[in-house]
Design a protein around this motif. Structure first.
Motif, PDB file in Angstrom:
ATOM      1  N   VAL A   1       0.719  -1.110   0.086  1.00 30.42           N
ATOM      2  CA  VAL A   1      -0.133  -0.011  -0.031  1.00 30.42           C
ATOM      3  C   VAL A   1       0.585   1.136   0.031  1.00 30.42           C
ATOM      4  O   VAL A   1       0.679   2.221  -0.552  1.00 30.42           O
TER       5      VAL A   1
ATOM      6  N   ASP B   1       1.406   6.906  -6.623  1.00 30.37           N
ATOM      7  CA  ASP B   1       0.432   7.870  -7.056  1.00 30.37           C
ATOM      8  C   ASP B   1       0.867   9.673  -6.751  1.00 30.37           C
ATOM      9  O   ASP B   1       0.353  10.142  -7.612  1.00 30.37           O
TER      10      ASP B   1
ATOM     11  N   LYS C   1      -0.651  -2.302  -8.367  1.00 29.67           N
ATOM     12  CA  LYS C   1      -1.519  -1.295  -7.781  1.00 29.67           C
ATOM     13  C   LYS C   1      -2.696  -1.759  -7.586  1.00 29.67           C
ATOM     14  O   LYS C   1      -3.508  -1.426  -6.483  1.00 29.67           O
ATOM     15  N   ARG C   2      -3.503  -2.639  -8.385  1.00 29.78           N
ATOM     16  CA  ARG C   2      -4.673  -3.194  -8.042  1.00 29.78           C
ATOM     17  C   ARG C   2      -4.677  -3.781  -6.571  1.00 29.78           C
ATOM     18  O   ARG C   2      -5.793  -3.716  -5.751  1.00 29.78           O
TER      19      ARG C   2
ATOM     20  N   ILE D   1      -5.031  -1.329  -3.841  1.00 31.08           N
ATOM     21  CA  ILE D   1      -6.361  -0.669  -3.744  1.00 31.08           C
ATOM     22  C   ILE D   1      -7.408  -1.908  -3.144  1.00 31.08           C
ATOM     23  O   ILE D   1      -7.968  -1.389  -2.074  1.00 31.08           O
ATOM     24  N   SER D   2      -7.244  -3.173  -3.854  1.00 32.83           N
ATOM     25  CA  SER D   2      -8.074  -3.946  -2.929  1.00 32.83           C
ATOM     26  C   SER D   2      -8.042  -4.288  -1.361  1.00 32.83           C
ATOM     27  O   SER D   2      -8.667  -4.617  -0.526  1.00 32.83           O
TER      28      SER D   2
ATOM     29  N   LEU E   1      -9.314  -1.664   0.561  1.00 29.25           N
ATOM     30  CA  LEU E   1     -10.761  -1.688   0.721  1.00 29.25           C
ATOM     31  C   LEU E   1     -10.965  -2.665   1.761  1.00 29.25           C
ATOM     32  O   LEU E   1     -11.994  -2.856   2.340  1.00 29.25           O
TER      33      LEU E   1
ATOM     34  N   LEU F   1     -11.508   6.066  -9.225  1.00 30.17           N
ATOM     35  CA  LEU F   1     -11.089   5.393  -7.817  1.00 30.17           C
ATOM     36  C   LEU F   1      -9.745   5.254  -7.608  1.00 30.17           C
ATOM     37  O   LEU F   1      -8.868   5.046  -8.543  1.00 30.17           O
ATOM     38  N   ASN F   2      -9.261   5.767  -6.595  1.00 29.16           N
ATOM     39  CA  ASN F   2      -7.832   5.947  -6.194  1.00 29.16           C
ATOM     40  C   ASN F   2      -7.323   5.558  -4.758  1.00 29.16           C
ATOM     41  O   ASN F   2      -8.338   5.714  -3.977  1.00 29.16           O
ATOM     42  N   LEU F   3      -6.225   5.096  -4.532  1.00 27.27           N
ATOM     43  CA  LEU F   3      -5.888   4.771  -3.296  1.00 27.27           C
ATOM     44  C   LEU F   3      -5.767   5.944  -2.228  1.00 27.27           C
ATOM     45  O   LEU F   3      -6.084   5.583  -0.948  1.00 27.27           O
TER      46      LEU F   3
ATOM     47  N   ILE G   1      -9.143   6.577  -0.746  1.00 23.62           N
ATOM     48  CA  ILE G   1      -9.474   5.387   0.194  1.00 23.62           C
ATOM     49  C   ILE G   1      -8.879   5.361   1.545  1.00 23.62           C
ATOM     50  O   ILE G   1      -9.689   5.083   2.460  1.00 23.62           O
TER      51      ILE G   1
ATOM     52  N   TYR H   1     -11.457  -6.799  -8.586  1.00 26.67           N
ATOM     53  CA  TYR H   1     -10.749  -7.009  -7.737  1.00 26.67           C
ATOM     54  C   TYR H   1     -10.697  -8.450  -6.811  1.00 26.67           C
ATOM     55  O   TYR H   1     -10.210  -8.655  -5.716  1.00 26.67           O
TER      56      TYR H   1
END
Length: 313
Positions: free
Chosen positions: A91, A98, A164-165, A168-169, A172, A244-246, A249, A269
Motif C-alpha cells: 500500500v 500515485d 497497484k490493483r 487498492i483491494s 478496501l 477510484l484511487n488509493l 480510500i 478485484y
C-alpha cells in the motif's frame, strides 16, 4: 511536504483507527489451513500458483442499509488482499507512486548565469575593504541566482499494474474488516426532483455518518442530482470506477457503496481474478524453458558451423 511523509502519515492514521489488517495484528485474510510459505517463481516474473493462492481473501460481509437508515440485508465483499506481512509495504509503495506521479515537475529557478544583468564588475578588486565581487548576480546577494535550485524534471515512477490493483483491494478489504464500510441501496429516485444538499446531509446522519468526518462514496454511476447534492460537502468524496484511487480510500474514515459498486469490486478485484493462471505452470517453469531454448539455439549454431566447414572443405 515530501510524498513519503504524506504516505507515512496516511498509513499511520489508518493503523491508528479500528483497522486491524494494516496494523499487523493477528487478523488474517488467509485461509487457516497450514501451507508452506509461498516460493517466488524463477523466470520471467509470472507469479506461481502458490503466490496466487496467498493473495486470496476470505469474503467479508457488509450490511445493506436503506435510504431511511434501516438494515435490509447483507452482501459479501470478496476481494483479494496482500498478506499481513507485506500489506503495508504494498500500500505504501502504491500511494507514493500515485502522489509522485501527480507532480507536474514545472518548478524552475534561475542560476547566476541565467539571471539578467550582472555583466559589469560592481567595484574594483582592491583598495575598497570589501569582499571581492565579480557580478551583482552572485547567489550571495539579493537579486542573484539560486544555488542548486529546482529545475523542470519528470517525477513519474513505474508500478506494476497488478501491484497497484492489489494495493487498492487491500485498502478496501482493510476498511471492510474494520467495520468502516457498508452498502446503501440505490437512492437516485430520492433526488429525482432536483439536487438538495440538506437532504444528502440528513441521509448521511441516518446512516450513522458524521458530516464533519471524511467519508468516501463509491458508485458505478453518479446521477447528476446526487452528484450536485453531495459536491458541496467538503468531507465527502464521490468516486466512480474511473476516479477510484488509493489516496481517497486511505484518507476517508468511512466508506459506503452501492450494490452495483460491490459487484464491480468483486469482479475487478475479486479472488477469482488470477484463477486463469493457477492451472498454468509456465510461470513456475520459465527458467527451465529458457534453458531449453538456449540449449537448442546453441545446438543449431553448432550444426550451422559444421555445415559451413564441410562446404569449405
Amino acid at each position: 511536504m515530501p510524498v513519503s511523509s504524506v504516505a507515512s502519515s496516511l498509513l499511520l492514521s489508518l493503523s491508528a483507527s479500528s483497522s486491524s489488517f494494516l496494523a499487523s495484528s493477528s487478523v488474517s485474510f488467509l485461509p487457516t489451513s497450514s501451507s508452506p510459505p509461498a516460493s517466488v517463481a524463477v523466470g520471467r516474473g509470472r507469479p506461481s500458483a502458490s503466490i496466487l493462492r496467498a493473495l486470496r481473501a476470505e469474503a467479508t460481509t457488509l450490511p445493506v442499509i436503506s435510504f431511511t437508515g434501516e438494515k435490509v440485508g447483507e452482501v459479501a465483499l470478496d476481494i483479494k488482499s496482500a498478506s499481513p506481512a507485506t500489506a503495508r509495504a504494498v500500500v505504501h509503495r502504491a500511494l507514493v507512486t500515485d502522489r509522485q506521479n501527480a507532480r507536474r515537475g514545472t518548478a524552475s529557478t534561475l542560476t547566476r548565469g541565467e539571471v539578467r544583468g550582472g555583466g559589469r564588475k560592481p567595484y574594483g578588486q582592491k583598495k575598497t575593504g570589501k569582499a571581492r565581487r565579480g557580478s551583482t548576480r552572485t547567489p550571495l546577494r539579493p537579486g542573484g541566482g539560486v544555488i542548486f535550485g529546482p529545475k523542470p524534471r519528470d517525477w513519474s515512477i513505474k508500478i506494476n499494474r497488478k501491484e497497484k490493483r492489489l494495493a487498492i483491494s487491500t485498502a478496501l478489504a482493510s476498511a471492510a474488516v474494520a467495520n468502516d464500510s457498508f452498502v446503501v441501496q440505490e437512492f437516485d429516485e430520492e433526488f429525482s426532483t432536483g439536487p438538495r444538499t440538506r437532504d444528502f446531509v440528513a441521509a448521511l446522519q441516518r446512516w450513522g455518518l458524521d458530516p464533519k468526518e471524511k467519508a468516501m462514496f463509491f458508485s458505478t454511476e453518479l446521477d447528476d442530482n446526487v452528484r450536485l447534492s453531495g459536491r458541496n460537502i467538503g468531507t465527502l468524496k464521490m468516486l466512480t470506477p474511473r476516479t477510484l484511487n488509493l489516496y481517497d480510500i486511505l484518507d476517508a474514515r468511512k466508506h459506503f457503496f452501492t450494490p452495483s459498486a460491490i459487484d464491480y469490486l468483486n469482479s475487478r478485484y475479486g479472488t477469482t481474478v488470477f484463477d486463469e493462471y493457477e492451472g498454468d505452470t509456465d510461470g513456475e517453469d520459465d527458467g527451465e524453458e529458457e534453458a531449453v531454448e538456449e540449449q537448442a539455439e546453441d545446438e543449431g549454431t553448432t550444426e550451422e558451423a559444421a555445415q559451413d566447414e564441410a562446404e569449405e572443405a
